[in-house]
Design a protein around this motif. Structure first.
Motif, short mmCIF file in Angstrom:
data_model
loop_
_atom_site.label_atom_id
_atom_site.label_comp_id
_atom_site.label_asym_id
_atom_site.label_seq_id
_atom_site.Cartn_x
_atom_site.Cartn_y
_atom_site.Cartn_z
N ASP A 206 -50.04 -2.46 -5.49
CA ASP A 206 -50.73 -1.93 -6.67
C ASP A 206 -49.89 -0.92 -7.46
N LEU A 207 -49.18 -0.05 -6.76
CA LEU A 207 -48.37 0.95 -7.46
C LEU A 207 -47.35 0.29 -8.38
N TYR A 208 -46.67 -0.71 -7.85
CA TYR A 208 -45.67 -1.41 -8.65
C TYR A 208 -46.32 -2.14 -9.82
N GLN A 209 -47.40 -2.85 -9.54
CA GLN A 209 -48.04 -3.64 -10.58
C GLN A 209 -48.55 -2.77 -11.73
N VAL A 210 -49.03 -1.57 -11.42
CA VAL A 210 -49.56 -0.68 -12.45
C VAL A 210 -48.45 -0.02 -13.24
N THR A 211 -47.35 0.33 -12.58
CA THR A 211 -46.33 1.16 -13.24
C THR A 211 -45.15 0.39 -13.80
N LYS A 212 -44.99 -0.88 -13.47
CA LYS A 212 -43.79 -1.59 -13.91
C LYS A 212 -43.72 -1.71 -15.43
N ARG A 213 -44.87 -1.70 -16.12
CA ARG A 213 -44.86 -1.77 -17.58
C ARG A 213 -45.03 -0.39 -18.22
N LEU A 214 -45.39 0.58 -17.40
CA LEU A 214 -45.64 1.92 -17.92
C LEU A 214 -44.38 2.78 -17.93
N LEU A 215 -43.61 2.71 -16.86
CA LEU A 215 -42.44 3.56 -16.70
C LEU A 215 -41.17 2.83 -17.09
N PRO A 216 -40.12 3.57 -17.41
CA PRO A 216 -38.82 2.93 -17.63
C PRO A 216 -38.39 2.15 -16.39
N GLU A 217 -37.64 1.09 -16.60
CA GLU A 217 -37.26 0.21 -15.49
C GLU A 217 -36.56 0.97 -14.36
N THR A 218 -35.77 1.97 -14.72
CA THR A 218 -35.02 2.72 -13.71
C THR A 218 -35.88 3.70 -12.93
N HIS A 219 -37.14 3.86 -13.33
CA HIS A 219 -38.02 4.79 -12.64
C HIS A 219 -38.95 4.09 -11.65
N VAL A 220 -38.77 2.79 -11.48
CA VAL A 220 -39.55 2.02 -10.51
C VAL A 220 -38.58 1.24 -9.64
N ALA A 221 -38.73 1.35 -8.31
CA ALA A 221 -37.79 0.70 -7.39
C ALA A 221 -38.54 -0.10 -6.34
N THR A 222 -38.00 -1.28 -6.03
CA THR A 222 -38.59 -2.13 -4.99
C THR A 222 -37.54 -2.59 -3.96
N THR A 223 -36.34 -2.91 -4.40
CA THR A 223 -35.31 -3.40 -3.48
C THR A 223 -34.56 -2.23 -2.85
N PRO A 224 -33.92 -2.45 -1.70
CA PRO A 224 -33.17 -1.36 -1.06
C PRO A 224 -32.14 -0.72 -1.99
N GLY A 225 -31.44 -1.52 -2.77
CA GLY A 225 -30.46 -0.97 -3.69
C GLY A 225 -31.10 -0.11 -4.76
N GLN A 226 -32.21 -0.57 -5.32
CA GLN A 226 -32.92 0.20 -6.34
C GLN A 226 -33.46 1.51 -5.76
N VAL A 227 -33.97 1.44 -4.53
CA VAL A 227 -34.51 2.64 -3.90
C VAL A 227 -33.41 3.67 -3.69
N GLY A 228 -32.25 3.22 -3.21
CA GLY A 228 -31.14 4.13 -3.00
C GLY A 228 -30.71 4.80 -4.29
N ARG A 229 -30.65 4.01 -5.37
CA ARG A 229 -30.26 4.57 -6.67
C ARG A 229 -31.28 5.58 -7.15
#
Length: 251
Positions: A58-81
């Motif tokens: 739910d968190l991802y689904q709600v925020t993926k269109r609300l926040l800038p792309e770089t402010h939402v992370a799902t993959t290990p690489g994105q989380v680390g960044r």
């Protein structure tokens, strides 16, 4: 800027500056995700939000269109960044506070907004990267530094998971998470993991959407029962968040 006090339930509040960081736990269906969405809404009103959701729930689904792309992370690489960039922002804030030239300066003295990372399904992320020792070490290092240094700089983190065992969430990290909540029913081991030893405390059955909450410095010494703010329709939260975003854009 709104004040730093978030109402959780009648008589129960969370002062994010006095009790920084949070641990939210609960079994599947206990209401953890909806409670996190409420906290997200309240914190977004007050400042900046970053979301980590490895399961794209739910968190991802709600925020993926609300926040800038770089402010939402799902993959290990994105989380680390995202964790690294949050840490960099934390250190930049300290540089600004040092340049202010007065002792005891906080982010609010500089007119900065609180920045909160909401990290859902923390255990799932740790499981995903357990074989990548470098990435695991880096992630824990940034989380630990955000927790230890974040209060004065206004950088906070909420960690959410089903059961915070020491194997997944190390004790030194868990002990620094001030606000703690369990949604739904939990076994005795789970209550101890979240709230520590509470001699004489008897935890009663709690249905979905309710549970136990503890915030230090609020005049009580044991976890309190509470009914979490509950919004049945996720789209309602999404609509409220968009209204907040539009208001921010106007300002």
């Amino acid at each position: 800027m709104l004040n730093n006090i978030i109402t959780i339930a009648p008589g129960l509040v969370w002062n994010i500056d006095q009790a920084p960081h949070a641990l939210v736990s609960g079994v599947t269906g206990g209401g953890k995700s909806r409670f996190l969405l409420y906290l997200l809404l309240e914190l977004y009103k007050r400042g900046q939000i970053r979301v980590i959701d490895p399961k794209r729930s739910d968190l991802y689904q709600v925020t993926k269109r609300l926040l800038p792309e770089t402010h939402v992370a799902t993959t290990p690489g994105q989380v680390g960044r995202l964790l690294r960039e949050t840490h960099d922002e934390l250190m930049a804030r300290y540089e600004r506070m040092d340049a202010f030239g007065q002792p005891g300066v906080t982010y609010r003295d500089l007119g900065l907004q609180p920045l909160t990372v909401i990290f859902d399904e923390y255990a799932a992320y740790i499981a995903d990267i357990e074989d990548d020792k470098k990435l695991l070490k880096e992630a824990k290092k940034y989380i630990r530094r955000i927790i230890l240094l974040g209060r004065q700089a206004g950088c906070f983190i909420i960690i959410a998971m089903q059961k915070p065992s020491a194997e997944v969430l190390s004790t030194d990290i868990r002990d620094q998470l001030s606000m703690r909540a369990i949604l739904g029913q939990m076994d005795s081991t789970g209550y101890t993991m979240v709230f520590g030893s509470q001699p004489g405390m008897r935890y009663e059955y709690r249905p979905a959407g309710s549970g136990y909450l503890y915030v230090p410095g609020q005049g009580y010494s044991i976890p309190q029962t509470f009914d979490a703010p509950w919004i049945d329709d996720v789209s309602t939260i999404e609509e409220l968040l968009w209204k907040v975003k539009q208001q921010k854009n106007l300002n």
